[in-house]
Each structure stands twice: as structure tokens, then as C-alpha cells.
Design an enzyme around this catalytic site. Structure first.
Site, PDB file in Angstrom:
ATOM      1  N   LYS A   1       0.040   4.258  -0.405  1.00 45.20           N
ATOM      2  CA  LYS A   1      -0.804   5.466   0.270  1.00 45.20           C
ATOM      3  C   LYS A   1      -0.700   6.650  -0.533  1.00 45.20           C
ATOM      4  O   LYS A   1      -0.640   6.419  -1.812  1.00 45.20           O
ATOM      5  CB  LYS A   1      -0.108   5.717   1.655  1.00 45.20           C
TER       6      LYS A   1
ATOM      7  N   GLU B   1      -5.395  -5.030  10.679  1.00 45.97           N
ATOM      8  CA  GLU B   1      -4.224  -3.964  10.948  1.00 45.97           C
ATOM      9  C   GLU B   1      -4.562  -3.207  12.190  1.00 45.97           C
ATOM     10  O   GLU B   1      -5.127  -2.262  12.371  1.00 45.97           O
ATOM     11  CB  GLU B   1      -4.372  -3.271   9.858  1.00 45.97           C
TER      12      GLU B   1
ATOM     13  N   HIS C   1      -9.520   1.196   5.164  1.00 42.44           N
ATOM     14  CA  HIS C   1      -8.126   1.452   5.868  1.00 42.44           C
ATOM     15  C   HIS C   1      -8.243   2.428   7.029  1.00 42.44           C
ATOM     16  O   HIS C   1      -9.011   3.285   7.070  1.00 42.44           O
ATOM     17  CB  HIS C   1      -7.232   1.886   4.931  1.00 42.44           C
TER      18      HIS C   1
ATOM     19  N   GLY D   1       2.734   2.224  10.628  1.00 39.96           N
ATOM     20  CA  GLY D   1       3.347   3.376  10.341  1.00 39.96           C
ATOM     21  C   GLY D   1       4.302   3.523  11.856  1.00 39.96           C
ATOM     22  O   GLY D   1       4.991   4.717  11.715  1.00 39.96           O
TER      23      GLY D   1
ATOM     24  N   ASN E   1       0.955  -1.101  -0.002  1.00 37.14           N
ATOM     25  CA  ASN E   1      -0.090   0.279  -0.045  1.00 37.14           C
ATOM     26  C   ASN E   1       0.812   1.318   0.187  1.00 37.14           C
ATOM     27  O   ASN E   1       1.490   1.435   1.015  1.00 37.14           O
ATOM     28  CB  ASN E   1      -1.050  -0.065   1.210  1.00 37.14           C
TER      29      ASN E   1
ATOM     30  N   GLU F   1      -6.566   4.758   8.136  1.00 39.70           N
ATOM     31  CA  GLU F   1      -6.345   6.089   7.776  1.00 39.70           C
ATOM     32  C   GLU F   1      -7.680   6.665   7.221  1.00 39.70           C
ATOM     33  O   GLU F   1      -7.761   8.036   7.396  1.00 39.70           O
ATOM     34  CB  GLU F   1      -5.205   6.413   6.887  1.00 39.70           C
TER      35      GLU F   1
ATOM     36  N   SER G   1       3.392  -2.428  10.284  1.00 37.85           N
ATOM     37  CA  SER G   1       4.823  -2.371  10.458  1.00 37.85           C
ATOM     38  C   SER G   1       5.615  -3.838   9.987  1.00 37.85           C
ATOM     39  O   SER G   1       6.567  -4.155  10.498  1.00 37.85           O
ATOM     40  CB  SER G   1       5.274  -2.054  11.747  1.00 37.85           C
TER      41      SER G   1
HETATM   42  C1  PEP Z   1      -0.871   0.018   5.711  1.00 39.05           C
HETATM   43  O1  PEP Z   1      -0.630   0.950   5.301  1.00 39.05           O
HETATM   44  O2  PEP Z   1      -1.773  -0.531   5.802  1.00 39.05           O
HETATM   45  C2  PEP Z   1       0.376  -0.368   6.922  1.00 39.05           C
HETATM   46  C3  PEP Z   1       0.208  -1.374   7.524  1.00 39.05           C
HETATM   47  O3  PEP Z   1       1.458   0.424   7.067  1.00 39.05           O
HETATM   48  P1  PEP Z   1       2.948   0.060   7.784  1.00 39.05           P
HETATM   49  O4  PEP Z   1       3.315  -1.073   7.026  1.00 39.05           O
HETATM   50  O5  PEP Z   1       3.705   1.305   7.189  1.00 39.05           O
HETATM   51  O6  PEP Z   1       2.861   0.028   9.160  1.00 39.05           O
END
Ligand code: PEP
Length: 249
Positions: free
Chosen positions: A11, A167, A95, A173, A9, A97, A213
């Protein structure tokens, strides 16, 4: 069971030229991955260009969002049919975000998932608890509600084509990954939730991804868990070398 699915992803990163260069490098380095499904989720603006670069490769395209209506006066929105037309196979829905910055509700998630399925896209429905919710012992109730409302009234045949991504918001992040057993506990919970509604056979078929992460060092440990069927990768998917390592975990 499906093959492990790895989605990167991006973003709000990469203009078209950067996206194309990345996709070329990645496609050249991950060709022999017959035992994996791989997709990247670039911004909308790069989808069409990437569909040309990724044609005839093993890498599919995923959109980061979709609107629930088929067309109409919805300035700024993109429909499922438009995403299919741009070459997408998957679409991320709900998601954290989107939930946090754009106030997306479980009801929105449900409408978007239904629109994606109706158009023939595979929805990746994201769920996960915040740190406050985890510390208040609300993890299971939050996820139960996200699943109950987000997957409400989706028929068994469509649930089969639905992917769920767990998630934990506190792991996105932040560099903090859920320990594999902690993630597995929730993945198992998600599968049991689906089994209660649609039966164990359908629940066993569903891919449940982990995101938060993920990096080249922890991918294999996470994938060793019974109910983790793939990875949704944010930050580490922005570099072709690290995404390649995760794909080949
Ligand atoms: C994501 O954007 O879905 C995500 C898991 O980001 P990251 O791997 O940077 O934590």
C-alpha cells in the site's frame, strides 16, 4: 494448476531506501522457493529500484494500480507499458481501497485489466463484499457483478493469464480473517462463474488468491482449501520476517 502465489501489498508504505533494505533481506531469506511464486507490490516510486535488487531472485514485482490508456494527458497516472518498463510482472486491479477511496467502478476495473493484459502484465483483479453486503445476504450477487462487469469481454486466452483475488472488505486490515471454509465457498463460486463462461478447463487453471488479515498463523489453514491458490497479504507483508513465514507456510 499454477504454483501457489503469494503477493505482499505494501500500500502507501516505505520510501525507496526502506523498500530496498526490505527486498534485500527478503531475497536472502526466501531463495529456495521453487514451489512458490512470490511478488511484492511496493508504491510506484520504489518499483524501479526494487527491480534492480530483485533481478535474479525468485521475487517478482507487482504494481498496485494501472491506467487503462496507453499514454496521453492523464496527469498522475501510470500506464501498463511504464509498469513493464519498471520491471513489473503483475498489477493489482480494483483493490477495495481503490474502489472505496477513488471510486473505481467495475467498468474501470475491466478497462484496466484489458490494458494490463494487452501490454503483457498479469492482472490481479480484486473482488469482495463489504460487511453490510454480507449481512444483507448480498455476497454472491455483489461478487457475481464484480466478476461479470470486471472481466467482461476478456477472451479465454487472456482469462488464463488473469488472477482473481477474493478479499472480503470486512477482513482487510481489521484482523478478522474469513474462516477458511467461508473463503473456500466464495473461491468455489468464483471458479464456477468462470467455468460457466469459459469452461471447466480454463476455470481450473485460474489462480484465485485470498486476502484479508492473512498472517503467519492462518496462512497454512487458508492454503489448505481446495480453491485457494495463493494469498494477497497487506499488513503482515510489511515485516520481512512475517512475510517470509507466510511464504513458507
Ligand atoms: C490487502 O491490502 O489486500 C490486504 C488483504 O490487507 P491486510 O492483509 O492488511 O488485511
Amino acid at each position: 494448476m499454477h504454483k501457489p502465489l503469494i503477493i505482499g501489498n505494501w500500500k502507501m508504505h516505505k520510501v525507496v531506501a526502506e523498500a530496498v533494505e526490505f527486498a534485500r533481506q527478503l531475497a536472502a531469506s526466501v531463495t529456495p522457493v521453487a514451489d512458490r511464486d512470490v511478488a511484492i507490490a511496493p508504491p510506484f516510486t520504489a518499483l524501479h529500484a526494487l527491480s534492480a535488487v530483485l533481478k535474479d531472485t525468485v521475487i517478482a514485482l507487482c504494481a498496485q494500480d494501472v491506467h487503462w490508456e496507453e499514454e496521453g494527458a492523464f496527469t498522475g497516472e501510470v500506464s501498463a507499458r511504464m509498469l513493464l518498463d519498471a520491471g513489473c510482472r503483475y498489477v493489482l486491479i480494483g483493490h477495495s481501497e481503490r474502489r472505496r477511496w477513488f471510486s473505481e467502478s467495475n467498468e474501470d476495473v475491466n478497462r484496466k485489466a484489458k490494458a494490463a493484459l494487452k501490454a503483457g502484465l498479469l492482472p490481479v483483479v480484486c473482488v469482495g463484499e463489504t460487511l453490510d453486503e454480507r449481512e444483507a445476504d448480498q455476497t454472491f450477487s455483489v461478487i457475481r457483478r464484480q466478476l461479470k462487469e470486471g472481466l467482461n469481454n476478456i477472451a479465454a486466452n487472456d482469462i488464463r493469464r488473469t488472477i482473481v483475488a477474493y478479499e472480503p472488505v470486512w477482513a482487510i486490515g481489521t484482523g478478522k480473517t474469513a474462516i477458511p471454509e467461508q473463503a473456500e465457498e466464495i473461491h468455489d463460486f468464483i471458479r464456477q462463474f468462470i467455468a460457466r463462461i469459459h469452461g471447466t478447463d480454463i476455470a481450473a487453471e485460474i489462480s484465485i488468491l485470498y486476502g484479508g488479515s492473512v498472517n503467519p498463523d492462518n496462512a497454512a489453514y487458508l492454503m489448505a482449501q481446495k480453491d485457494i491458490g495463493g494469498l494477497l497479504v497487506g499488513g503482515a507483508s510489511l515485516d520481512p520476517g512475517s512475510l517470509r513465514k507466510i511464504i513458507h507456510y
